[in-house]
Design an enzyme around this catalytic site. Structure first.
Site, PDB file in Angstrom:
ATOM      1  N   SER A  76       0.799  -1.229   0.000  1.00 58.48           N
ATOM      2  CA  SER A  76       0.000   0.000   0.000  1.00 58.48           C
ATOM      3  C   SER A  76       0.831   1.277   0.000  1.00 58.48           C
ATOM      4  O   SER A  76       0.311   2.337  -0.331  1.00 58.48           O
ATOM      5  CB  SER A  76      -0.958   0.023   1.191  1.00 58.48           C
ATOM      6  OG  SER A  76      -0.267   0.268   2.388  1.00 58.48           O
TER       7      SER A  76
ATOM      8  N   LYS B 120       0.647   4.938   6.661  1.00 58.03           N
ATOM      9  CA  LYS B 120      -0.015   5.729   5.623  1.00 58.03           C
ATOM     10  C   LYS B 120       0.530   7.151   5.647  1.00 58.03           C
ATOM     11  O   LYS B 120       1.213   7.559   6.576  1.00 58.03           O
ATOM     12  CB  LYS B 120      -1.537   5.791   5.841  1.00 58.03           C
ATOM     13  CG  LYS B 120      -2.235   4.450   5.910  1.00 58.03           C
ATOM     14  CD  LYS B 120      -2.217   3.697   4.615  1.00 58.03           C
ATOM     15  CE  LYS B 120      -2.886   2.335   4.785  1.00 58.03           C
ATOM     16  NZ  LYS B 120      -2.605   1.449   3.692  1.00 58.03           N
TER      17      LYS B 120
END
Length: 185
Positions: A38, A79
């Site tokens: 990701s 993230k």
């Protein structure tokens, strides 16, 4: 008697070193291993990063900081902060708009070049469409993975806005593998 005294001095020195090392790791910095794709191209699965736990307690998180936050007892996510409290976030034609102003995302340039005519990296969206809010709420962050097509992030209501109190810290560097060693601004 002298040997016994020297032994206890060594035991004491080692004990202090262990306590000091534990304190640094528990309260200041901790290594985390990146799992999954990701955050490509910034981090690859298997990279080990150093999470700064103390810095963010002294100042606020900023846009584009890379953070690690707790999802559940066994899972952490890494993230990038895109929106801070009060920000209106939207994407149009693969461009980030924060409060109506376009922001560059140079960390995505490599992926965007690879796509060429294969669509956009980040689909068009607004906060309202995904999370039903006009702006990022107080005490929360809006986060995205750099690999926008394959990231479970704030666009997904199961993740949604990330409460600041579950953030473990900010990623300051990649420490392993050595060829990926780098400081993250």
């Amino acid at each position: 008697m002298n040997g016994k005294s020297e032994f206890w001095e060594w035991v004491r020195a080692i004990g202090i070193a262990v306590i000091f090392a534990f304190g640094i790791r528990y309260f200041l910095f901790t290594p985390i291993e990146v799992e999954g794709a990701s955050m490509l191209p910034t981090f690859e699965s298997g990279d080990k990063v150093m999470v700064n736990k103390i810095g963010p307690k002294l100042s606020d998180y900023e846009r584009f900081d890379v953070i690690v936050f707790k999802v559940d007892a066994d899972t952490n996510y890494i993230k990038r902060v895109i929106g801070i409290p009060g920000d209106h976030i939207s994407y149009k034609n693969d461009e980030l708009l924060i409060n109506g102003t376009k922001f560059d995302e140079p960390y995505l340039d490599e992926f965007k070049k690879e796509l060429l005519d294969n669509g956009t990296l980040t689909e068009d969206f607004t906060l309202e469409e995904y999370l039903g809010e006009l702006v990022v709420p107080e005490g929360s962050l809006f986060v995205l993975g750099d690999n926008r097509r394959f990231s479970n992030d704030s666009r997904n209501p199961s993740v949604g806005f990330v409460p600041i109190d579950i953030v473990l810290g900010k990623v300051n560097m990649t420490i392993y593998p050595l060829e990926n060693f780098s400081y993250i601004k």
